[in-house]
Motif scaffolding. Sequence first.
Motif, PDB file in Angstrom:
ATOM      1  N   LEU A 100       0.825  -1.213   0.000  1.00 55.45           N
ATOM      2  CA  LEU A 100       0.000   0.000   0.000  1.00 55.45           C
ATOM      3  C   LEU A 100       0.854   1.255   0.000  1.00 55.45           C
ATOM      4  CD1 LEU A 100      -2.895  -0.922   2.460  1.00 55.45           C
ATOM      5  CD2 LEU A 100      -2.768  -1.222  -0.017  1.00 55.45           C
ATOM      6  N   ALA A 101       1.998   1.221   0.706  1.00 47.49           N
ATOM      7  CA  ALA A 101       2.897   2.379   0.702  1.00 47.49           C
ATOM      8  C   ALA A 101       3.425   2.634  -0.702  1.00 47.49           C
ATOM      9  CB  ALA A 101       4.048   2.151   1.678  1.00 47.49           C
ATOM     10  N   ALA A 102       3.810   1.571  -1.421  1.00 43.91           N
ATOM     11  CA  ALA A 102       4.225   1.732  -2.817  1.00 43.91           C
ATOM     12  C   ALA A 102       3.064   2.266  -3.650  1.00 43.91           C
ATOM     13  CB  ALA A 102       4.716   0.397  -3.373  1.00 43.91           C
ATOM     14  N   GLY A 103       1.864   1.740  -3.406  1.00 45.52           N
ATOM     15  CA  GLY A 103       0.691   2.201  -4.127  1.00 45.52           C
ATOM     16  C   GLY A 103       0.420   3.680  -3.919  1.00 45.52           C
ATOM     17  N   PHE A 104       0.671   4.177  -2.703  1.00 44.53           N
ATOM     18  CA  PHE A 104       0.457   5.600  -2.429  1.00 44.53           C
ATOM     19  C   PHE A 104       1.339   6.458  -3.331  1.00 44.53           C
ATOM     20  CE2 PHE A 104       2.259   9.344  -0.339  1.00 44.53           C
ATOM     21  CZ  PHE A 104       1.121  10.125  -0.195  1.00 44.53           C
ATOM     22  N   TYR A 105       2.612   6.127  -3.447  1.00 47.01           N
ATOM     23  CA  TYR A 105       3.507   6.952  -4.258  1.00 47.01           C
ATOM     24  C   TYR A 105       3.206   6.816  -5.750  1.00 47.01           C
ATOM     25  CZ  TYR A 105       6.073   8.215  -0.115  1.00 47.01           C
ATOM     26  OH  TYR A 105       6.408   8.739   1.114  1.00 47.01           O
ATOM     27  N   LEU A 106       2.794   5.635  -6.181  1.00 43.30           N
ATOM     28  CA  LEU A 106       2.370   5.486  -7.573  1.00 43.30           C
ATOM     29  C   LEU A 106       1.106   6.296  -7.836  1.00 43.30           C
ATOM     30  CD1 LEU A 106       3.074   1.666  -7.845  1.00 43.30           C
ATOM     31  CD2 LEU A 106       4.165   3.432  -9.262  1.00 43.30           C
ATOM     32  N   HIS A 107       0.188   6.271  -6.881  1.00 38.93           N
ATOM     33  CA  HIS A 107      -1.037   7.069  -7.001  1.00 38.93           C
ATOM     34  C   HIS A 107      -0.711   8.552  -7.090  1.00 38.93           C
ATOM     35  CE1 HIS A 107      -4.892   8.917  -5.854  1.00 38.93           C
ATOM     36  NE2 HIS A 107      -4.203   9.579  -4.945  1.00 38.93           N
ATOM     37  N   ARG A 108       0.242   9.007  -6.284  1.00 39.36           N
ATOM     38  CA  ARG A 108       0.574  10.428  -6.272  1.00 39.36           C
ATOM     39  C   ARG A 108       1.192  10.869  -7.595  1.00 39.36           C
ATOM     40  NH1 ARG A 108       4.124  13.040  -1.451  1.00 39.36           N
ATOM     41  NH2 ARG A 108       5.857  12.065  -2.589  1.00 39.36           N
ATOM     42  N   ILE A 109       2.043  10.017  -8.158  1.00 39.28           N
ATOM     43  CA  ILE A 109       2.625  10.341  -9.467  1.00 39.28           C
ATOM     44  C   ILE A 109       1.537  10.411 -10.532  1.00 39.28           C
ATOM     45  CG2 ILE A 109       4.146   9.473 -11.282  1.00 39.28           C
ATOM     46  CD1 ILE A 109       5.896   8.285  -9.010  1.00 39.28           C
ATOM     47  N   ALA A 110       0.605   9.451 -10.501  1.00 42.93           N
ATOM     48  CA  ALA A 110      -0.495   9.449 -11.476  1.00 42.93           C
ATOM     49  C   ALA A 110      -1.383  10.675 -11.295  1.00 42.93           C
ATOM     50  CB  ALA A 110      -1.308   8.165 -11.317  1.00 42.93           C
ATOM     51  N   ARG A 111      -1.629  11.073 -10.049  1.00 46.25           N
ATOM     52  CA  ARG A 111      -2.450  12.263  -9.774  1.00 46.25           C
ATOM     53  C   ARG A 111      -1.769  13.519 -10.320  1.00 46.25           C
ATOM     54  NH1 ARG A 111      -1.820  14.250  -3.925  1.00 46.25           N
ATOM     55  NH2 ARG A 111       0.133  14.817  -4.978  1.00 46.25           N
ATOM     56  N   ASP A 112      -0.455  13.626 -10.082  1.00 42.49           N
ATOM     57  CA  ASP A 112       0.270  14.800 -10.567  1.00 42.49           C
ATOM     58  C   ASP A 112       0.267  14.848 -12.095  1.00 42.49           C
ATOM     59  OD1 ASP A 112       0.762  15.503  -7.973  1.00 42.49           O
ATOM     60  OD2 ASP A 112       2.853  14.816  -7.949  1.00 42.49           O
ATOM     61  N   ALA A 113       0.405  13.686 -12.728  1.00 42.00           N
ATOM     62  CA  ALA A 113       0.389  13.646 -14.193  1.00 42.00           C
ATOM     63  C   ALA A 113      -0.959  14.122 -14.728  1.00 42.00           C
ATOM     64  CB  ALA A 113       0.691  12.232 -14.678  1.00 42.00           C
ATOM     65  N   ALA A 114      -2.032  13.737 -14.037  1.00 44.27           N
ATOM     66  CA  ALA A 114      -3.368  14.160 -14.461  1.00 44.27           C
ATOM     67  C   ALA A 114      -3.546  15.662 -14.336  1.00 44.27           C
ATOM     68  CB  ALA A 114      -4.430  13.436 -13.636  1.00 44.27           C
ATOM     69  N   ARG A 115      -2.771  16.286 -13.453  1.00 43.50           N
ATOM     70  CA  ARG A 115      -2.837  17.735 -13.258  1.00 43.50           C
ATOM     71  C   ARG A 115      -1.813  18.476 -14.123  1.00 43.50           C
ATOM     72  NH1 ARG A 115      -3.279  17.688  -6.604  1.00 43.50           N
ATOM     73  NH2 ARG A 115      -5.392  16.803  -6.486  1.00 43.50           N
ATOM     74  N   GLY A 116      -1.153  17.719 -15.003  1.00 43.48           N
ATOM     75  CA  GLY A 116      -0.207  18.347 -15.896  1.00 43.48           C
ATOM     76  C   GLY A 116       1.167  18.560 -15.316  1.00 43.48           C
ATOM     77  N   ARG A 117       1.473  17.883 -14.203  1.00 43.37           N
ATOM     78  CA  ARG A 117       2.782  18.019 -13.575  1.00 43.37           C
ATOM     79  C   ARG A 117       3.549  16.713 -13.736  1.00 43.37           C
ATOM     80  NH1 ARG A 117      -0.245  20.284  -9.087  1.00 43.37           N
ATOM     81  NH2 ARG A 117       0.311  18.476  -7.827  1.00 43.37           N
ATOM     82  N   GLY A 118       4.823  16.815 -14.090  1.00 36.12           N
ATOM     83  CA  GLY A 118       5.639  15.625 -14.226  1.00 36.12           C
ATOM     84  C   GLY A 118       5.438  14.944 -15.556  1.00 36.12           C
ATOM     85  N   GLY A 119       5.908  13.693 -15.641  1.00 34.96           N
ATOM     86  CA  GLY A 119       5.809  12.918 -16.869  1.00 34.96           C
ATOM     87  C   GLY A 119       4.498  12.173 -16.973  1.00 34.96           C
ATOM     88  N   PRO A 120       4.429  11.189 -17.875  1.00 34.28           N
ATOM     89  CA  PRO A 120       3.197  10.410 -18.045  1.00 34.28           C
ATOM     90  C   PRO A 120       2.895   9.566 -16.807  1.00 34.28           C
ATOM     91  CG  PRO A 120       5.005   9.440 -19.287  1.00 34.28           C
ATOM     92  CD  PRO A 120       5.501  10.764 -18.796  1.00 34.28           C
ATOM     93  N   ALA A 121       1.626   9.268 -16.619  1.00 36.95           N
ATOM     94  CA  ALA A 121       1.210   8.482 -15.461  1.00 36.95           C
ATOM     95  C   ALA A 121       1.518   7.010 -15.689  1.00 36.95           C
ATOM     96  CB  ALA A 121      -0.284   8.660 -15.215  1.00 36.95           C
ATOM     97  N   PRO A 122       2.227   6.358 -14.764  1.00 31.14           N
ATOM     98  CA  PRO A 122       2.465   4.928 -14.921  1.00 31.14           C
ATOM     99  C   PRO A 122       1.194   4.142 -14.600  1.00 31.14           C
ATOM    100  CG  PRO A 122       3.298   5.661 -12.804  1.00 31.14           C
ATOM    101  CD  PRO A 122       2.821   6.902 -13.524  1.00 31.14           C
TER     102      PRO A 122
END
Length: 381
Positions: free
Chosen positions: A18-40
């Motif tokens: 779940l801890a790994a899932g949290f950071y993957l979720h955060r990267i995907a959320r940021d990508a959806a907001r136009g920040r960072g690279g593509p969402a994994p």
Amino acid sequence: MTAGAVDVLVIGGGQAGLAAGFYLHRIARDAARGRGGPAPSYAILDAHESPGGAWQYYWDTLELFSPAAYSSLPGYQMPPWTGAGNPSAAHVVAYLRTYEQRYGLPVHRPVTVHAVQDHPDGGYLTHTDRGTWESTVVINATGSWRRPFVPRMTGAQEFTGSQLHTTGYRGRAAFTGQRIVVVGGGNSGAQVAADLLPAAAQLTWVTRRPPRYLPDDVDGRALFALATSHVRAVRRGEPSPGGVGSLGDIVAVPPVREARDAGHLQAQPMFSTFTPTGIRWDDGRTVEVDVVLWCTGFRPALGHLRPLGLAMDDTTPATDRELPTRARGRGGLFFLGHGDWASPASATLVGVGAPARTTVAAAIEHLTRTSQVRAPSGRPG
């Protein structure tokens, strides 16, 4: 049958997964907001029927070593505990269930992973009882609950009483009036022995060496800090302040402390053999026994990784010196939540957040290097 194709596959849906899932979720959320690279794209496979990992199988009086405020996964603090002492296992299960739902983590359960092998085109194939997953990265967060360790003892086959491991202990009610031997000088052994005292007709606690209690003011926060500083110092070639073992083996949570201070937790040395009706020591002393309860720990649950032919350091997979959660020589395979051999204190709630963050960052870096970003997969079905 193909179950799915994702960038990152997390095996294990307990606290580390779940801890790994949290950071993957955060990267995907940021990508959806136009920040960072593509969402994994990612998925989490959990062998259990319901959320909570191994915590849902612990005995009813188990409590954490630390208060709720210091026992949280990244992003969401554990709710306050209103009972006596520290939070119970049931409180942790409720927290993990809420955590999973809060972030909408794509957990698939129950899924049993049979084998992970190299994909002919790069990445990995993970074979399960519900089909095969393709992924560029695998984060193995399976822990050790499914591999309980019981030492081999002379005469064990002839013993007519019952034997069970900590994994089978749910509480003292089933042992009322019985003659019990608890084996193990760690936290589980001390806590289970203290828990059984009011119910057992006779309780014998045996340990391989005299019990070593940590100072009464030491809790999970201090243990995490000490374990982290020790492992970091060793990896840097610097003098170590000493690991957790330098302080002792047993955290004196209130029930253990009370039993110890009352003189009820008097450990005996390890017995040498079983008899048909009990146990015997080298000096000839015997005790009649109904139940032997093995609080003797676990081994990492890694059998599904055998097809990969991983390099080994003694009995555990070899890991990268710079990033201890990464398998040596494999950019896309990581271990999370397995303790010091893969990252300091990562087998604890408070300790898994930092290695989860660095592991996910390394996984994303690997995806970028290999330029294999997949379309997002579906939600759990």
